[in-house]
Design a protein around this motif. Structure first.
Motif: not given
Length: 228
Positions: A75-93
């Protein structure tokens, strides 16, 4: 026990008892309890089982997921400084940020850390930290450009149903899924003796699965399924 015979398909055995998809899982539950009247409640048992499996993977695996539920994060960080969670997100590796032709690993923190350590919420610098805040990721420092993000996250896949008749659980952990389903059936039938048996079977097989996955992860070699 009834033998479930599936349609001819080179990817699956024919005329063999086992759990390979939604239909064979439902049949297996009926077979193990010798009760056809539970067929109407199969979706309920599967939902209970899948929720338990996802929850226990993380609670029994030191807060980490397993390779079977890994999915690419891009993904690409938006102008608001955020990135939407991906589908079915449970946690980051892990998460990487691409900047000036290089890749930087972002450190995971909570949202409170981001907002207290980096209160300036306007263009600042290349981010060093990532946190989940509701339905999006936020970064610190606040990004001064729309940086590309990549990595791996653990996800929840669509539930096994009559229309979505296979998923990662039928492919990787069919016996664990069956044990969790049968424990749910036993609870439904108020059969405490069988519930204890299936709970113990489930925990034993789940622990073996997590130990094997962890050993493979630490070995650094490619993940492969081996016929038992």
């Amino acid at each position: 026990m009834t033998i479930f015979v599936r349609p001819v398909d080179p990817a699956y055995p024919t005329g063999v008892s086992g759990v390979y998809d939604y239909a064979s899982l439902g049949q297996a539950m009926q077979d193990w309890f010798a009760r056809t009247d539970i067929a109407a409640y199969v979706d309920y048992f599967i939902q209970k089982a899948e929720q338990k499996i996802y929850r226990d993977i993380f609670s029994m695996n030191r807060g980490s997921g397993v390779r079977a539920i890994e999915s690419p994060l891009t993904g690409t960080i938006g102008t608001d400084g955020t990135l939407a969670l991906p589908a079915g997100y449970l946690g980051l590796k892990y998460t990487l940020c691409s900047a000036s032709g290089q890749m930087f690993e972002l450190q995971r923190r909570n949202a409170e850390f981001i907002y207290t350590q980096y209160p300036t919420r306007s263009a600042d610098s290349v981010p060093a930290y990532i946190a989940r805040d509701g339905a999006a990721f936020t970064f610190g420092p606040f990004p001064d450009a729309q940086y590309s993000i990549s990595g791996i996250y653990w996800r929840r896949f669509p539930q096994l149903t009559q229309t979505n008749n296979v998923n990662w659980m039928t492919a990787y952990i069919p016996t664990i899924l069956l044990a969790a389903c049968n424990a749910a059936v036993a609870r439904f039938l108020s059969d405490d003796e069988r519930r204890q048996v299936w709970d113990a079977e489930y925990l034993s097989e789940m622990q073996d699965f997590l130990d094997t996955d962890r050993a493979e992860e630490q070995s650094g070699s490619a993940f492969a399924m081996v016929a038992g």
